[in-house]
Design a protein around this motif. Sequence first.
Motif, mmCIF file in Angstrom:
data_model
loop_
_atom_site.group_PDB
_atom_site.id
_atom_site.type_symbol
_atom_site.label_atom_id
_atom_site.label_comp_id
_atom_site.label_asym_id
_atom_site.label_seq_id
_atom_site.Cartn_x
_atom_site.Cartn_y
_atom_site.Cartn_z
ATOM 1 N N ASN A 104 60.100 17.699 -2.846
ATOM 2 C CA ASN A 104 58.641 17.798 -2.687
ATOM 3 C C ASN A 104 57.946 18.504 -3.843
ATOM 4 N N TYR A 105 58.709 19.052 -4.765
ATOM 5 C CA TYR A 105 58.060 19.778 -5.854
ATOM 6 C C TYR A 105 58.738 19.495 -7.187
ATOM 7 N N HIS A 106 57.914 19.158 -8.179
ATOM 8 C CA HIS A 106 58.356 19.137 -9.577
ATOM 9 C C HIS A 106 57.320 19.951 -10.339
ATOM 10 N N ILE A 107 57.711 21.118 -10.776
ATOM 11 C CA ILE A 107 56.758 21.976 -11.460
ATOM 12 C C ILE A 107 57.320 22.452 -12.792
ATOM 13 N N MET A 108 56.420 22.831 -13.664
ATOM 14 C CA MET A 108 56.783 23.467 -14.936
ATOM 15 C C MET A 108 56.210 24.881 -14.895
ATOM 16 N N VAL A 109 57.069 25.846 -15.122
ATOM 17 C CA VAL A 109 56.615 27.233 -15.130
ATOM 18 C C VAL A 109 56.943 27.867 -16.478
ATOM 19 N N ARG A 110 56.232 28.910 -16.787
ATOM 20 C CA ARG A 110 56.570 29.733 -17.949
ATOM 21 C C ARG A 110 56.894 31.128 -17.444
ATOM 22 N N LEU A 111 57.541 31.915 -18.276
ATOM 23 C CA LEU A 111 57.837 33.291 -17.905
ATOM 24 C C LEU A 111 56.533 34.090 -17.805
ATOM 25 N N PRO A 112 56.469 35.072 -16.928
ATOM 26 C CA PRO A 112 55.267 35.903 -16.843
ATOM 27 C C PRO A 112 55.043 36.682 -18.140
ATOM 28 N N ASN A 113 53.789 36.967 -18.439
ATOM 29 C CA ASN A 113 53.466 37.813 -19.587
ATOM 30 C C ASN A 113 52.745 39.071 -19.088
ATOM 31 N N SER A 114 52.403 39.952 -20.010
ATOM 32 C CA SER A 114 51.769 41.219 -19.629
ATOM 33 C C SER A 114 50.431 40.987 -18.946
ATOM 34 N N ASP A 115 49.693 39.990 -19.410
ATOM 35 C CA ASP A 115 48.407 39.687 -18.804
ATOM 36 C C ASP A 115 48.573 39.286 -17.340
ATOM 37 N N ASP A 116 49.640 38.539 -17.040
ATOM 38 C CA ASP A 116 49.909 38.143 -15.657
ATOM 39 C C ASP A 116 50.183 39.357 -14.780
ATOM 40 N N LEU A 117 50.965 40.301 -15.298
ATOM 41 C CA LEU A 117 51.419 41.428 -14.482
ATOM 42 C C LEU A 117 50.290 42.364 -14.082
ATOM 43 N N ILE A 118 49.171 42.278 -14.784
ATOM 44 C CA ILE A 118 48.029 43.106 -14.396
ATOM 45 C C ILE A 118 47.553 42.722 -13.000
ATOM 46 N N CYS A 119 47.818 41.452 -12.602
ATOM 47 C CA CYS A 119 47.425 40.974 -11.262
ATOM 48 C C CYS A 119 48.140 41.748 -10.153
ATOM 49 N N LYS A 120 49.415 42.062 -10.373
ATOM 50 C CA LYS A 120 50.262 42.812 -9.440
ATOM 51 C C LYS A 120 50.690 41.993 -8.223
ATOM 52 N N GLU A 121 49.816 41.151 -7.674
ATOM 53 C CA GLU A 121 50.186 40.332 -6.515
ATOM 54 C C GLU A 121 51.131 39.218 -6.958
ATOM 55 N N GLU A 122 52.312 39.137 -6.317
ATOM 56 C CA GLU A 122 53.326 38.174 -6.745
ATOM 57 C C GLU A 122 52.809 36.745 -6.719
ATOM 58 N N ILE A 123 52.095 36.385 -5.668
ATOM 59 C CA ILE A 123 51.630 35.002 -5.552
ATOM 60 C C ILE A 123 50.661 34.653 -6.679
ATOM 61 N N GLN A 124 49.824 35.595 -7.090
ATOM 62 C CA GLN A 124 48.890 35.343 -8.183
ATOM 63 C C GLN A 124 49.620 35.238 -9.511
ATOM 64 N N ILE A 125 50.653 36.069 -9.689
ATOM 65 C CA ILE A 125 51.457 35.995 -10.916
ATOM 66 C C ILE A 125 52.126 34.630 -11.023
ATOM 67 N N ILE A 126 52.741 34.183 -9.925
ATOM 68 C CA ILE A 126 53.440 32.890 -9.942
ATOM 69 C C ILE A 126 52.459 31.751 -10.198
ATOM 70 N N ARG A 127 51.299 31.783 -9.555
ATOM 71 C CA ARG A 127 50.306 30.721 -9.753
ATOM 72 C C ARG A 127 49.885 30.634 -11.217
ATOM 73 N N LYS A 128 49.715 31.779 -11.866
ATOM 74 C CA LYS A 128 49.323 31.783 -13.278
ATOM 75 C C LYS A 128 50.429 31.212 -14.161
ATOM 76 N N CYS A 129 51.672 31.289 -13.687
ATOM 77 C CA CYS A 129 52.807 30.815 -14.488
ATOM 78 C C CYS A 129 53.124 29.340 -14.269
ATOM 79 N N ILE A 130 52.497 28.721 -13.266
ATOM 80 C CA ILE A 130 52.727 27.293 -13.028
ATOM 81 C C ILE A 130 51.840 26.489 -13.975
ATOM 82 N N LEU A 131 52.447 25.796 -14.900
ATOM 83 C CA LEU A 131 51.705 25.120 -15.964
ATOM 84 C C LEU A 131 51.024 23.843 -15.478
ATOM 85 N N ASN A 132 51.588 23.197 -14.463
ATOM 86 C CA ASN A 132 50.993 21.947 -13.975
ATOM 87 C C ASN A 132 50.360 22.128 -12.597
ATOM 88 N N LEU A 133 49.750 23.277 -12.377
ATOM 89 C CA LEU A 133 49.125 23.569 -11.090
ATOM 90 C C LEU A 133 48.035 22.555 -10.756
#
Length: 235
Positions: A104-133
């Motif tokens: 059910n899923y084919h996604i492309m992700v990238r590794l988190p960066n420092s800008d992502d980690l400022i979010c702190k919420e895991e779900i928001q970090i992961i969403r930012k890392c999904i390239l084909n959201l």
Amino acid sequence: MNTSSILEVWDYCVGKNQTIKGAALASLVLNEANHSNIFNWSIEKRDVALFHVRKMLFGNRFNNIAHCPKCKQAVEWDFYFHQMEIPILIDTPDNIEIPIDIPNYHIMVRLPNSDDLICKEEIQIIRKCILNLKDFPEGTFNQKIPDDLLMQINNKFNKTCKASNISYHLNCTECKHEWDVVFDISTYLWKEIDQWAKSFLRQICLLAKAFGWSELDIINMSENRRNHYLNLLNS
């Protein structure tokens, strides 16, 4: 990397959160004050840079101490830079794209960066890392990421990262309790630089009071000359 640049980064970092500290400390490897671009590096590349900064400043040996969560006994252990197999910074890409295929899923992700980690919420970090959201219906993963997908993403991150995914299994000699500890190079290096900077500023204070020299004059002295003058004050 010189004494002035290290002190400037230390001064900037005081009071900042660890994410900002990590990016600022990593900038020392580039010999430049601007660390805005490092916020776009993956945490893996940032931590590779931090390992190299640490080696240049404090050497190859890493001394560690932890306290047993059961009896509070101190447990010490060491490791060396070469044991970590840390790559050369120039050979480390700014980020890495990772394909993940599960039903059910084919996604492309990238590794988190420092800008992502400022979010702190895991779900928001992961969403930012999904390239084909944008390929998914609007609002997908807003509230929850399926457990099987989250597990695959975290497994891929852990396998891809070396500098950012270091842990040790420890044994307490007193109560025989065993547990795992995570080694975070960003936190480790900040503690060392913070201690060094405070010690160095105390030296500046002593020499300035004794001889009337400016901070810049003392910083520009060789370590040998500074130590010689400090020894004269203590003799």
